[in-house]
Design an enzyme around this catalytic site. Structure first.
Site, PDB file in Angstrom:
ATOM      1  N   ASP A   1      26.561   4.332  28.942  1.00 36.10           N
ATOM      2  CA  ASP A   1      25.769   3.754  30.042  1.00 36.10           C
ATOM      3  C   ASP A   1      26.575   2.605  30.641  1.00 36.10           C
ATOM      4  O   ASP A   1      27.160   1.803  29.914  1.00 36.10           O
ATOM      5  CB  ASP A   1      24.427   3.245  29.494  1.00 36.10           C
ATOM      6  CG  ASP A   1      23.389   3.063  30.588  1.00 36.10           C
ATOM      7  OD1 ASP A   1      22.320   3.678  30.495  1.00 36.10           O
ATOM      8  OD2 ASP A   1      23.640   2.292  31.536  1.00 36.10           O
TER       9      ASP A   1
ATOM     10  N   THR B   1      14.985  17.158  37.653  1.00 32.92           N
ATOM     11  CA  THR B   1      13.649  16.740  38.077  1.00 32.92           C
ATOM     12  C   THR B   1      12.961  17.837  38.884  1.00 32.92           C
ATOM     13  O   THR B   1      13.636  18.640  39.558  1.00 32.92           O
ATOM     14  CB  THR B   1      13.766  15.464  38.933  1.00 32.92           C
ATOM     15  OG1 THR B   1      12.559  15.277  39.675  1.00 32.92           O
ATOM     16  CG2 THR B   1      14.890  15.545  39.959  1.00 32.92           C
ATOM     17  N   ASP B   2      11.622  17.818  38.857  1.00 37.70           N
ATOM     18  CA  ASP B   2      10.872  18.778  39.687  1.00 37.70           C
ATOM     19  C   ASP B   2      11.060  18.483  41.177  1.00 37.70           C
ATOM     20  O   ASP B   2      10.719  19.310  42.021  1.00 37.70           O
ATOM     21  CB  ASP B   2       9.378  18.778  39.316  1.00 37.70           C
ATOM     22  CG  ASP B   2       8.693  17.428  39.492  1.00 37.70           C
ATOM     23  OD1 ASP B   2       9.372  16.438  39.845  1.00 37.70           O
ATOM     24  OD2 ASP B   2       7.466  17.360  39.270  1.00 37.70           O
ATOM     25  N   GLU B   3      11.588  17.285  41.501  1.00 39.01           N
ATOM     26  CA  GLU B   3      11.731  16.928  42.918  1.00 39.01           C
ATOM     27  C   GLU B   3      12.749  17.816  43.636  1.00 39.01           C
ATOM     28  O   GLU B   3      12.773  17.850  44.864  1.00 39.01           O
ATOM     29  CB  GLU B   3      12.094  15.438  43.058  1.00 39.01           C
ATOM     30  CG  GLU B   3      11.015  14.563  42.450  1.00 39.01           C
ATOM     31  CD  GLU B   3      11.106  13.080  42.791  1.00 39.01           C
ATOM     32  OE1 GLU B   3      11.646  12.735  43.851  1.00 39.01           O
ATOM     33  OE2 GLU B   3      10.634  12.274  41.970  1.00 39.01           O
TER      34      GLU B   3
ATOM     35  N   TYR C   1      17.683  11.088  47.003  1.00 39.37           N
ATOM     36  CA  TYR C   1      17.654  11.202  45.537  1.00 39.37           C
ATOM     37  C   TYR C   1      17.534  12.662  45.105  1.00 39.37           C
ATOM     38  O   TYR C   1      18.361  13.169  44.335  1.00 39.37           O
ATOM     39  CB  TYR C   1      16.485  10.387  44.959  1.00 39.37           C
ATOM     40  CG  TYR C   1      16.124  10.785  43.538  1.00 39.37           C
ATOM     41  CD1 TYR C   1      16.999  10.538  42.483  1.00 39.37           C
ATOM     42  CD2 TYR C   1      14.912  11.425  43.247  1.00 39.37           C
ATOM     43  CE1 TYR C   1      16.681  10.916  41.185  1.00 39.37           C
ATOM     44  CE2 TYR C   1      14.591  11.807  41.949  1.00 39.37           C
ATOM     45  CZ  TYR C   1      15.477  11.552  40.918  1.00 39.37           C
ATOM     46  OH  TYR C   1      15.158  11.939  39.630  1.00 39.37           O
TER      47      TYR C   1
ATOM     48  N   LYS D   1      20.191  15.195  43.080  1.00 39.44           N
ATOM     49  CA  LYS D   1      19.874  15.873  41.818  1.00 39.44           C
ATOM     50  C   LYS D   1      20.024  17.394  41.976  1.00 39.44           C
ATOM     51  O   LYS D   1      20.489  18.080  41.080  1.00 39.44           O
ATOM     52  CB  LYS D   1      18.451  15.526  41.362  1.00 39.44           C
ATOM     53  CG  LYS D   1      18.235  14.093  40.940  1.00 39.44           C
ATOM     54  CD  LYS D   1      19.035  13.676  39.720  1.00 39.44           C
ATOM     55  CE  LYS D   1      18.517  14.292  38.443  1.00 39.44           C
ATOM     56  NZ  LYS D   1      19.288  13.780  37.252  1.00 39.44           N
TER      57      LYS D   1
END
Ligand code: NAD
Ligand code: TYD
Length: 339
Positions: free
Chosen positions: A33, A125-127, A153, A157
């Site tokens: 990170d 992500t579901d986005e 965003y 993804k």
């Protein structure tokens, strides 16, 4: 085995590290990170005491540093949580989203190709599916729903997801992808809906609901997501995408009212502010595939999960107060000052 967890100083990655240390104490966990504004070393304070845990401050876009770490650690599994994750910030400045979310993913997968890996897992992500209309409650995202993104965003993804599937097909990289709905729980950064409303309600500050607050999200307790990822990595089929969600759809306004109720605060704190640009209306996951193939079901009901989450924020004030008293104030002023 040795597992590299990128983005482990963030919300879901941090929870995943604790899940691993608890449920697979035999595994070595290496956290990668670079500690952006969203990364917080204090999240990993207790993990640091485990002998089989290592923290490395590395940017996933830094090819040399990533390759160096692979040479030292010879990981068996890489789980890529590291990302720029906030839609509102992506609307302000998309570039870093493209860098970390797409290029960073490519660097991590190149390292996996070069040094060999048993599994590369992409936390998505579901986005990436875009949104569903409010007047069609019968519709849900399946793994076959076309990618159709709305924000910088979600586009970044989706770009990463396509690249992951391309590395599988082109180079035979053993990949899996999970696409999860909105998470909530401990260590959630206070710029996101639930922790922001908890922090503001406790301070008797206005609760800024975008537009009318009718947008629907499908909330999942973070530990259920961690268990799903663990199952996919150990038992999921290579090359496959798995949707993760718990059929827990709620309107934003109802979440905020619930938080008011939990704290005994008046709903008059709710302030309707200018809507988010391109705001997705509804997300809703069909989790049949992960249930049928891996037997995964969510264990925490929202009524219990939200109570646990609120308790955690009350018992860990220092964690989030340090955040909102720092550089975050500038962000808050920019985002909500004239809204
Ligand atoms: P977060 O913003 O809380 O944490 C992201 C972490 O990644 C931080 O610790 C940050 O320091 C680190 N990071 C960012 N850029 C980096 C870089 N270039 N190199 C190394 N580290 C970097 O995010 P989160 O909510 O924990 O989300 C984790 C992942 O899960 C993301 O990939 C996100 O897209 C996905 N996801 C999140 C949700 C949700 O509800 N939060 C839902 C579905 C999927
Ligand atoms: P967020 O937590 O940012 O997650 P996402 O946009 O990835 O779903 O927001 C959840 C919902 O809450 C979303 O519809 C936007 C809304 N929202 C507000 O109404 N007010 C706020 O201050 C924030 C941060 C979000």
């Amino acid at each position: 085995m040795t597992v590299i967890v990128t983005g482990g100083a963030g919300f879901i990655g941090g929870n995943f590290i604790y899940y691993m240390l608890k449920n697979h104490p035999e595994d070595r966990v290496v956290c990668v990170d670079c500690l952006t504004y969203a990364g917080n070393l204090s999240t990993l304070k207790e993990a640091m005491e485990h002998s089989n845990f290592r923290f490395c401050k590395i940017n996933i876009c830094d090819r040399e540093a990533v390759y160096g770490l692979f040479e030292e650690e010879h990981p068996d599994v890489v789980i890529n949580f590291a990302a720029e994750s906030h839609v509102d910030r992506s609307i302000e400045n998309p570039e870093v989203f493209l860098q970390t979310n797409i290029l960073g993913t490519a660097v991590m997968m190149d390292a996996c190709r070069k040094y060999g890996i048993r599994r590369y897992h992409q936390v998505s992500t579901d986005e990436v599916y875009g949104d569903l209309p409010l007047d069609r409650p019968d519709l849900f995202f399946t793994e076959e729903t076309p990618i159709h993104t709305s924000s910088p965003y979600s586009s970044s993804k989706a770009g990463a997801d396509l690249l992951v599937l391309a590395y599988h097909r082109t180079y035979g990289l053993p990949v899996t992808i999970s696409r999860c709905s909105n998470n909530y729980g401990p260590y959630h950064f206070p710029e996101k809906l639930i922790p922001l409303m908890i922090a503001n309600a406790l301070a008797d500050k206005p609760l800024p609901v975008y537009g009318e607050g009718l947008n629907v999200r499908d909330w999942l307790y973070v530990e259920d997501h961690c268990r799903a990822i663990d199952l996919i990595v150990r038992k999921g089929r290579v090359g496959e995408v798995y949707n993760v969600g718990g059929h827990n759809e709620m309107r934003n306004i109802d979440i905020v009212k619930l938080i008011c109720k939990e704290f005994g605060k008046p709903e008059s704190l709710i302030t309707h502010v200018t809507d988010r640009k391109g705001h997705d209306m509804r997300y809703a996951i069909n989790p049949t595939k992960i249930y049928n193939e891996l037997g995964w079901l969510p264990e925490t009901k929202f009524a219990d999960g939200i109570k646990k989450t609120i308790r955690w924020y009350l018992e860990n004030r220092e964690w989030w107060e340090n955040i909102i008293n720092g550089e975050y104030q500038n962000y808050y002023e920019r985002m909500y000052g004239n809204r």
